[in-house]
Design an enzyme around this catalytic site. Structure first.
Site, PDB file in Angstrom:
ATOM      1  N   ARG A  47       0.835  -1.209   0.000  1.00 45.50           N
ATOM      2  CA  ARG A  47       0.000   0.000   0.000  1.00 45.50           C
ATOM      3  C   ARG A  47       0.868   1.256   0.000  1.00 45.50           C
ATOM      4  O   ARG A  47       0.600   2.206  -0.709  1.00 45.50           O
ATOM      5  CB  ARG A  47      -0.962  -0.006   1.195  1.00 45.50           C
ATOM      6  CG  ARG A  47      -1.659   1.339   1.428  1.00 45.50           C
ATOM      7  CD  ARG A  47      -2.941   1.225   2.236  1.00 45.50           C
ATOM      8  NE  ARG A  47      -2.823   0.390   3.418  1.00 45.50           N
ATOM      9  CZ  ARG A  47      -2.121   0.716   4.523  1.00 45.50           C
ATOM     10  NH1 ARG A  47      -1.505   1.866   4.602  1.00 45.50           N
ATOM     11  NH2 ARG A  47      -2.065  -0.123   5.546  1.00 45.50           N
ATOM     12  N   TYR A  99     -15.537  19.192 -14.505  1.00 48.58           N
ATOM     13  CA  TYR A  99     -15.947  17.801 -14.704  1.00 48.58           C
ATOM     14  C   TYR A  99     -17.026  17.454 -13.667  1.00 48.58           C
ATOM     15  O   TYR A  99     -16.827  17.693 -12.468  1.00 48.58           O
ATOM     16  CB  TYR A  99     -14.739  16.881 -14.548  1.00 48.58           C
ATOM     17  CG  TYR A  99     -15.069  15.412 -14.572  1.00 48.58           C
ATOM     18  CD1 TYR A  99     -15.525  14.810 -15.737  1.00 48.58           C
ATOM     19  CD2 TYR A  99     -14.943  14.623 -13.438  1.00 48.58           C
ATOM     20  CE1 TYR A  99     -15.836  13.460 -15.758  1.00 48.58           C
ATOM     21  CE2 TYR A  99     -15.257  13.276 -13.455  1.00 48.58           C
ATOM     22  CZ  TYR A  99     -15.702  12.703 -14.622  1.00 48.58           C
ATOM     23  OH  TYR A  99     -16.025  11.366 -14.635  1.00 48.58           O
ATOM     24  N   ASP A 171      -6.260  20.259 -13.663  1.00 47.55           N
ATOM     25  CA  ASP A 171      -6.655  18.944 -14.163  1.00 47.55           C
ATOM     26  C   ASP A 171      -6.271  18.928 -15.646  1.00 47.55           C
ATOM     27  O   ASP A 171      -6.907  19.577 -16.471  1.00 47.55           O
ATOM     28  CB  ASP A 171      -8.170  18.744 -13.969  1.00 47.55           C
ATOM     29  CG  ASP A 171      -8.627  17.346 -14.374  1.00 47.55           C
ATOM     30  OD1 ASP A 171      -7.959  16.734 -15.230  1.00 47.55           O
ATOM     31  OD2 ASP A 171      -9.661  16.884 -13.855  1.00 47.55           O
ATOM     32  N   LYS A 196      -7.759   8.034 -19.121  1.00 49.14           N
ATOM     33  CA  LYS A 196      -8.009   8.654 -20.426  1.00 49.14           C
ATOM     34  C   LYS A 196      -6.757   8.561 -21.311  1.00 49.14           C
ATOM     35  O   LYS A 196      -6.331   7.486 -21.634  1.00 49.14           O
ATOM     36  CB  LYS A 196      -8.500  10.084 -20.230  1.00 49.14           C
ATOM     37  CG  LYS A 196      -9.538  10.243 -19.100  1.00 49.14           C
ATOM     38  CD  LYS A 196     -10.879   9.597 -19.416  1.00 49.14           C
ATOM     39  CE  LYS A 196     -11.823   9.550 -18.219  1.00 49.14           C
ATOM     40  NZ  LYS A 196     -12.052  10.805 -17.521  1.00 49.14           N
TER      41      LYS A 196
END
Ligand SMILES: *Cc1c(COP(=O)(O)O)cnc(C)c1O
Length: 375
Positions: A47, A99, A171, A196
């Site tokens: 982790r 977004y 972003d 993306k």
């Protein structure tokens, strides 16, 4: 080094154990301590850190020209990581056409935790200047915006942010570092939905935060990543890295194809409006020319005849799959308002297109009959 070379060589090397040219995926969740109790390779537990994840973070930090990066299990997890690093009572300035997932997270999730957000039209920089108050900690920029492709002047926003001691986060999902380098323009942090363009093949969900400097804010984001644990799997990291190798060339082809489709749609008798920053008529064209190398693979347009006609067109194109998301090799078309839900501000006759890597003439030949109307 330039971006094509960085995309190929960064976060890569010959595996010292086997000579493998393509790096292995390290699946181990735990790492051996030396006899003296130290961790000779710097890894302790899956982790908090993993070799494959470190290579992805190194690579994206290099592409953005940043100091360091923290990879997350999705773009939204990356944004969560940033927002969770702020404190109750802090204030955030975000764009009006943010977004929709990020907007919902701010309005419905973080408002309850005492994080206040002002949504402003960032195409007018004065709105940002006036929106800053003593509690403002973060200005969030998204350019080109989703789904109206509005352009925000990153350098101007970063300048105002720094005058007032506020961090500026971009972003950069839609442009990618191949087309737009936000840290060079003055931003402090960049986030991506690597789902993306960075992944680029529609087969892996992920996100990443890149910082210009390893300051207190980034250390807090790193803590949220390691302690919160919204981390990508080693295989996800490996797939994302594999996608990145071809990013600069894919972005050129996406941009060239989108420019041709935008030109075809612009002036089409059944198209009311085209939103593509590469068009000279676009309100943000001049700023986009300054801050982007090319204009990207995303565009949207409004169909004459309203929502029903727009939905008919979306369903009639054969090479364009009707689906949400963007940035993969195949072209997608989407009736955006119905995806965003009842609170959507998106015009109901708007279709958003993620232009893929097919031949542009084939894509145009596919849109022609879809747009040739029945009314
Ligand atoms: C898709 C997207 C996100 C969210 O990323 P996920 O990987 O879906 O969580 C955030 N910002 C922008 C601009 C996006 O396009």
């Amino acid at each position: 080094m330039r971006i094509e070379t960085l995309a190929v060589h960064s976060g890569r090397g010959i595996d010292p154990a086997t000579g493998a040219v393509t790096l292995p995926i390290h699946m181990s969740t735990t790492f051996e301590r030396a006899a003296d109790g130290t961790y000779p390779h710097g890894f302790v537990y899956g982790r908090s850190g993993n070799p494959t994840r470190s290579l992805l973070e190194q690579c994206v930090a290099d592409l953005e020209g940043g100091a360091s990066a923290a990879a997350f299990s999705s773009g939204m997890a990356a944004i969560m990581g940033v927002l969770q690093s702020l404190s109750p009572g802090d204030h955030v300035i975000a764009p009006q056409d943010l977004y929709h997932g990020t907007a919902r997270l701010l309005k419905e999730g973080f408002a309850r935790w005492g994080l206040n957000t002002s949504f402003v039209d960032m195409t007018d920089i004065d709105n940002i200047r006036q929106g800053i108050n003593p509690a403002t900690k973060l200005i969030l920029v998204e350019t080109p915006s989703n789904p109206l492709l509005k352009i925000t002047d990153i350098a101007a926003v970063a300048d105002i942010a720094h005058q007032r001691g506020v961090a500026c986060l971009c972003d950069n999902t839609w442009a990618s570092p191949a087309l737009q380098r936000c840290l060079d323009l003055g931003a402090d942090l960049v986030i991506h939905s690597t789902t993306k363009y960075l992944g680029g093949h529609g087969d892996v969900t992920g996100g990443i935060v890149v910082c210009a400097r390893e300051d207190d804010l980034f250390r807090e984001i790193r803590r949220m990543q390691q302690d919160g644990g919204a981390v990508p799997s080693p295989f996800d990291c490996w797939l994302t890295l594999r996608g990145i190798r071809t990013l600069p060339y894919r972005m050129r082809a996406h941009s060239e194809n989108a420019a041709m489709i935008a030109a075809f749609l612009d002036g089409h008798p059944n198209v009311a409006e085209v939103y593509y920053p590469g068009l000279a008529s676009h309100a943000g064209h001049e700023i986009a020319r300054r801050q982007m190398a090319m204009f990207g693979g995303m565009l949207s347009f409004r169909v004459n005849g309203g929502a029903a006609e727009a939905r008919r067109v979306a369903g009639s194109a054969a090479l364009f799959t009707q689906a949400t998301s963007l940035g993969s090799y195949e072209s997608l078309i989407e009736h955006r308002a119905s995806v965003e839900g009842p609170e959507s501000r998106t015009p109901p006759d708007l279709l958003r297109v993620s232009v893929g890597l097919e031949n542009a003439d084939d894509l145009i030949a596919d849109l022609e009959p879809a747009l040739a109307v029945t009314r």
